[in-house]
Scaffold this motif. Structure first.
Motif, PDB file in Angstrom:
ATOM      1  N   TRP A  21       0.855  -1.191   0.000  1.00 32.95           N
ATOM      2  CA  TRP A  21       0.000   0.000   0.000  1.00 32.95           C
ATOM      3  C   TRP A  21       0.878   1.222   0.000  1.00 32.95           C
ATOM      4  O   TRP A  21       1.913   1.288   0.681  1.00 32.95           O
ATOM      5  CB  TRP A  21      -0.908   0.049   1.226  1.00 32.95           C
ATOM      6  N   ASN A  22       0.470   2.223  -0.762  1.00 37.08           N
ATOM      7  CA  ASN A  22       1.137   3.514  -0.767  1.00 37.08           C
ATOM      8  C   ASN A  22       0.110   4.582  -1.080  1.00 37.08           C
ATOM      9  O   ASN A  22      -0.847   4.345  -1.825  1.00 37.08           O
ATOM     10  CB  ASN A  22       2.247   3.549  -1.817  1.00 37.08           C
ATOM     11  N   ARG A  23       0.316   5.754  -0.506  1.00 38.99           N
ATOM     12  CA  ARG A  23      -0.633   6.843  -0.743  1.00 38.99           C
ATOM     13  C   ARG A  23      -0.766   7.133  -2.241  1.00 38.99           C
ATOM     14  O   ARG A  23      -1.855   7.346  -2.750  1.00 38.99           O
ATOM     15  CB  ARG A  23      -0.191   8.099   0.006  1.00 38.99           C
ATOM     16  N   SER A  24       0.372   7.156  -2.942  1.00 43.24           N
ATOM     17  CA  SER A  24       0.347   7.277  -4.402  1.00 43.24           C
ATOM     18  C   SER A  24       0.355   5.861  -4.961  1.00 43.24           C
ATOM     19  O   SER A  24       1.408   5.219  -5.058  1.00 43.24           O
ATOM     20  CB  SER A  24       1.563   8.055  -4.909  1.00 43.24           C
ATOM     21  N   ALA A  25      -0.811   5.379  -5.326  1.00 38.60           N
ATOM     22  CA  ALA A  25      -0.964   3.965  -5.684  1.00 38.60           C
ATOM     23  C   ALA A  25      -0.101   3.544  -6.861  1.00 38.60           C
ATOM     24  O   ALA A  25       0.322   2.388  -6.961  1.00 38.60           O
ATOM     25  CB  ALA A  25      -2.436   3.676  -5.988  1.00 38.60           C
TER      26      ALA A  25
END
Length: 290
Positions: A32-36
């Protein structure tokens, strides 16, 4: 190696390297990352992209977090705190020992096992023989997941105090930082005339520093022994040398702040009656200077 499912939260350069190492080792990896979009390459290699932090945590018994700082980590995990119960959280975010202990308390209150860690590698050396990762905190989760953690680099457990890994991490980084500062200072001096080149000077500097690192274990033994140090040098000799380093720096048009402070410290020791320079004395003065 086993194939424990693992979640990686945070896909900066280091986070992507961690996830890549886990995939290479055969682990089912959720990311998971804020900027997918930063997960695209990993997903193409077989990683699962979670839509939310909670979904990411629920996907695996082991979650690795590698983010900017502890405040960001807490802010992201707090809404998903319920998902942590019964799982293990490994925080590989750079921070202080106090922050690590606070993070452990936060995680334990939410029913999670917790390890704090320090990655002693750059992204390109993760999962190579040069990499190692420091861990501290609860021993049981380390033992349970050590085989998985070894995919990132040699896993070194430092003890039950969750702050120890952060302490060692920052201490190791401080040695690196001072070393690089010393390197650039030396290059500035050596290239202050027309004959000097950074490349040519560095060809001399690397073997010199490599040779000098060989004395560090002996200094360490003196610090640990509590007895008469084996390695000593006349304080007058050390002071004379440092004065010359300061003068030569100034003459070369290079800032001499460090050496000027060192001269002042050494002159103070001489005025107090000290005659020898030893590792234990240096460490003791550093501990009391703050």
């Amino acid at each position: 190696m086993g194939t424990t499912a693992v979640t990686v939260i945070g896909l900066g350069e280091m986070g992507r390297a961690l996830a890549d190492a886990l995939l290479t080792a055969g682990h089912s990896t959720t990311v998971w990352n804020r900027s997918a979009a930063k997960a695209d390459d990993l997903v193409a290699r077989g990683a699962v992209r979670a839509a939310t932090v909670e979904e990411a945590v629920l996907a695996s018994p082991l979650t690795l977090v590698c983010l900017l700082d502890y405040d960001v980590t807490t802010a992201l995990l707090e809404p998903a705190a319920g998902a942590l119960r019964g799982r293990t959280l490994v925080n590989l975010t750079n921070g202080t020992p106090t922050q690590a202990r606070e993070a452990e308390a936060w995680a334990v209150q939410r029913g999670a096992a917790y390890l704090d860690g320090g990655i002693m590698a750059i992204p390109s050396t993760v999962a190579t023989p040069q990499a190692f990762v420091l861990y501290s905190g609860q021993k049981a989760p380390f033992d349970a997941h050590q085989a998985t953690l070894e995919a990132l680099g040699a896993a070194k457990y430092l003890g039950a105090d969750a702050g120890t890994a952060a302490l060692y991490d920052l201490a190791l980084l401080s040695a690196m930082h001072v070393m690089f500062d010393g390197f650039f200072h030396a290059v500035a001096m050596a290239t202050s005339n027309e004959e000097g080149t950074a490349t040519g000077f560095t060809e001399l500097l690397v073997p010199w520093l490599t040779n000098m690192t060989q004395v560090m274990p002996a200094f360490a033994a003196d610090v640990d022994s509590g007895g008469e140090p084996a390695l000593t040098q006349g304080l007058d000799v050390v002071l004379a040398g440092v004065r010359n380093m300061a003068r030569a720096s100034r003459d070369a048009g290079v800032r001499a702040d460090y050496f000027e402070q060192s001269v002042a410290d050494l002159e103070k020791q001489v005025a107090e009656g000290a005659t020898v320079y030893t590792g234990p004395d240096v460490v003791r003065r550093l501990r009391t200077s703050g």
